[in-house]
Design a protein around this motif. Structure first.
Motif, PDB file in Angstrom:
ATOM      1  N   UNK A 111       3.919  -6.040  -1.215  1.00  0.00           N
ATOM      2  CA  UNK A 111       2.984  -6.001  -0.085  1.00  0.00           C
ATOM      3  C   UNK A 111       3.613  -6.688   1.135  1.00  0.00           C
ATOM      4  N   UNK A 112       4.237  -7.816   0.902  1.00  0.00           N
ATOM      5  CA  UNK A 112       4.887  -8.545   1.993  1.00  0.00           C
ATOM      6  C   UNK A 112       6.030  -7.722   2.587  1.00  0.00           C
ATOM      7  N   UNK A 113       6.837  -7.086   1.753  1.00  0.00           N
ATOM      8  CA  UNK A 113       7.946  -6.256   2.243  1.00  0.00           C
ATOM      9  C   UNK A 113       7.432  -5.089   3.081  1.00  0.00           C
ATOM     10  N   UNK A 114       6.390  -4.431   2.605  1.00  0.00           N
ATOM     11  CA  UNK A 114       5.805  -3.321   3.351  1.00  0.00           C
ATOM     12  C   UNK A 114       5.329  -3.787   4.722  1.00  0.00           C
ATOM     13  N   UNK A 115       4.611  -4.877   4.762  1.00  0.00           N
ATOM     14  CA  UNK A 115       4.130  -5.422   6.031  1.00  0.00           C
ATOM     15  C   UNK A 115       5.267  -5.794   6.961  1.00  0.00           C
ATOM     16  N   UNK A 116       6.329  -6.384   6.428  1.00  0.00           N
ATOM     17  CA  UNK A 116       7.478  -6.778   7.244  1.00  0.00           C
ATOM     18  C   UNK A 116       8.112  -5.563   7.931  1.00  0.00           C
ATOM     19  N   UNK A 117       8.297  -4.478   7.188  1.00  0.00           N
ATOM     20  CA  UNK A 117       8.923  -3.277   7.755  1.00  0.00           C
ATOM     21  C   UNK A 117       8.009  -2.642   8.805  1.00  0.00           C
ATOM     22  N   UNK A 118       6.715  -2.562   8.515  1.00  0.00           N
ATOM     23  CA  UNK A 118       5.755  -1.980   9.468  1.00  0.00           C
ATOM     24  C   UNK A 118       5.777  -2.763  10.783  1.00  0.00           C
ATOM     25  N   UNK A 119       5.755  -4.081  10.674  1.00  0.00           N
ATOM     26  CA  UNK A 119       5.755  -4.927  11.877  1.00  0.00           C
ATOM     27  C   UNK A 119       7.085  -4.872  12.615  1.00  0.00           C
ATOM     28  N   UNK A 120       8.190  -4.975  11.888  1.00  0.00           N
ATOM     29  CA  UNK A 120       9.513  -4.989  12.511  1.00  0.00           C
ATOM     30  C   UNK A 120       9.758  -3.743  13.355  1.00  0.00           C
ATOM     31  N   UNK A 121       9.392  -2.597  12.819  1.00  0.00           N
ATOM     32  CA  UNK A 121       9.664  -1.333  13.513  1.00  0.00           C
ATOM     33  C   UNK A 121       8.457  -0.770  14.243  1.00  0.00           C
ATOM     34  N   UNK A 122       7.394  -1.563  14.293  1.00  0.00           N
ATOM     35  CA  UNK A 122       6.171  -1.176  15.004  1.00  0.00           C
ATOM     36  C   UNK A 122       5.706   0.231  14.605  1.00  0.00           C
ATOM     37  N   UNK A 123       5.684   0.460  13.307  1.00  0.00           N
ATOM     38  CA  UNK A 123       5.286   1.767  12.792  1.00  0.00           C
ATOM     39  C   UNK A 123       3.768   1.934  12.890  1.00  0.00           C
ATOM     40  N   UNK A 124       3.325   3.098  13.320  1.00  0.00           N
ATOM     41  CA  UNK A 124       1.885   3.332  13.497  1.00  0.00           C
ATOM     42  C   UNK A 124       1.202   3.695  12.170  1.00  0.00           C
ATOM     43  N   UNK A 125       1.162   2.723  11.278  1.00  0.00           N
ATOM     44  CA  UNK A 125       0.592   2.955   9.952  1.00  0.00           C
ATOM     45  C   UNK A 125      -0.452   1.876   9.663  1.00  0.00           C
ATOM     46  N   UNK A 126      -1.645   2.317   9.290  1.00  0.00           N
ATOM     47  CA  UNK A 126      -2.702   1.405   8.876  1.00  0.00           C
ATOM     48  C   UNK A 126      -2.517   1.115   7.396  1.00  0.00           C
ATOM     49  N   UNK A 127      -2.677  -0.148   7.015  1.00  0.00           N
ATOM     50  CA  UNK A 127      -2.465  -0.552   5.618  1.00  0.00           C
ATOM     51  C   UNK A 127      -3.754  -1.058   4.970  1.00  0.00           C
ATOM     52  N   UNK A 128      -3.916  -0.702   3.707  1.00  0.00           N
ATOM     53  CA  UNK A 128      -4.943  -1.242   2.846  1.00  0.00           C
ATOM     54  C   UNK A 128      -4.263  -1.644   1.550  1.00  0.00           C
ATOM     55  N   UNK A 129      -4.865  -2.560   0.845  1.00  0.00           N
ATOM     56  CA  UNK A 129      -4.322  -2.941  -0.449  1.00  0.00           C
ATOM     57  C   UNK A 129      -5.421  -2.862  -1.497  1.00  0.00           C
ATOM     58  N   UNK A 130      -5.011  -2.515  -2.702  1.00  0.00           N
ATOM     59  CA  UNK A 130      -5.894  -2.512  -3.862  1.00  0.00           C
ATOM     60  C   UNK A 130      -5.278  -3.424  -4.895  1.00  0.00           C
ATOM     61  N   UNK A 131      -6.078  -4.310  -5.436  1.00  0.00           N
ATOM     62  CA  UNK A 131      -5.566  -5.167  -6.500  1.00  0.00           C
ATOM     63  C   UNK A 131      -5.543  -6.620  -6.125  1.00  0.00           C
ATOM     64  N   UNK A 132      -4.903  -7.402  -6.997  1.00  0.00           N
ATOM     65  CA  UNK A 132      -4.942  -8.861  -6.809  1.00  0.00           C
ATOM     66  C   UNK A 132      -4.209  -9.321  -5.562  1.00  0.00           C
TER      67      UNK A 132
END
Length: 132
Positions: A111-132
């Motif tokens: 989850x942290x890696x996904x968020x880092x890449x989205x933020x670094x490259x300013x990708x227009x992707x909305x994120x949700x998480x399921x689980x702990x």
């Protein structure tokens, strides 16, 4: 009935009941072992979306809502989810989205890696998480 035949029949019956119990709702209460489609159905229904919407190129959007084209993926496959969500967005004209399925606490680093890449490259992707 000879002893070896009885043993193999007993073994087969045991394996049958074991497999039945592995697929019981109680075994899956934690979410571990569920198929991606189970998460798609449950999550997408909660957001009034449609599951497995086929596009003209043969790809299938995991969940299509009024605003988002969403890829649902297990945590360890987060890099694939980025490309698929952007592709679905392109094909549908809707915002890209990813629902990342975390099945255990140790999946948190995905989850942290996904968020880092989205933020670094300013990708227009909305994120949700399921689980702990």
């Amino acid at each position: 009935m000879n002893k070896s035949r009885l043993y193999s029949t007993t073994t087969l019956i045991f394996l049958f009941f074991l497999m039945q119990n592995l697929h019981s709702p109680a075994a899956y209460a934690s979410g571990v072992g569920k198929y991606e489609s189970w998460y798609q159905d449950v999550w997408c229904e909660g957001y009034d979306g449609q599951t497995e919407v086929e596009q003209d190129d043969g790809t299938r959007v995991d969940c299509l809502t009024s605003n988002h084209a969403i890829e649902m993926e297990f945590a360890r496959k987060w890099p694939e989810a980025i490309g698929q969500s952007l592709h679905y967005s392109l094909k549908t004209g809707r915002n890209a989205g990813i629902v990342l399925i975390l099945q255990k606490p140790s999946d948190e680093h995905y989850w942290a890696s996904l968020n880092d890449v989205i933020k670094q490259y300013k990708l227009p992707i909305t994120l949700w998480r399921l689980g702990p």
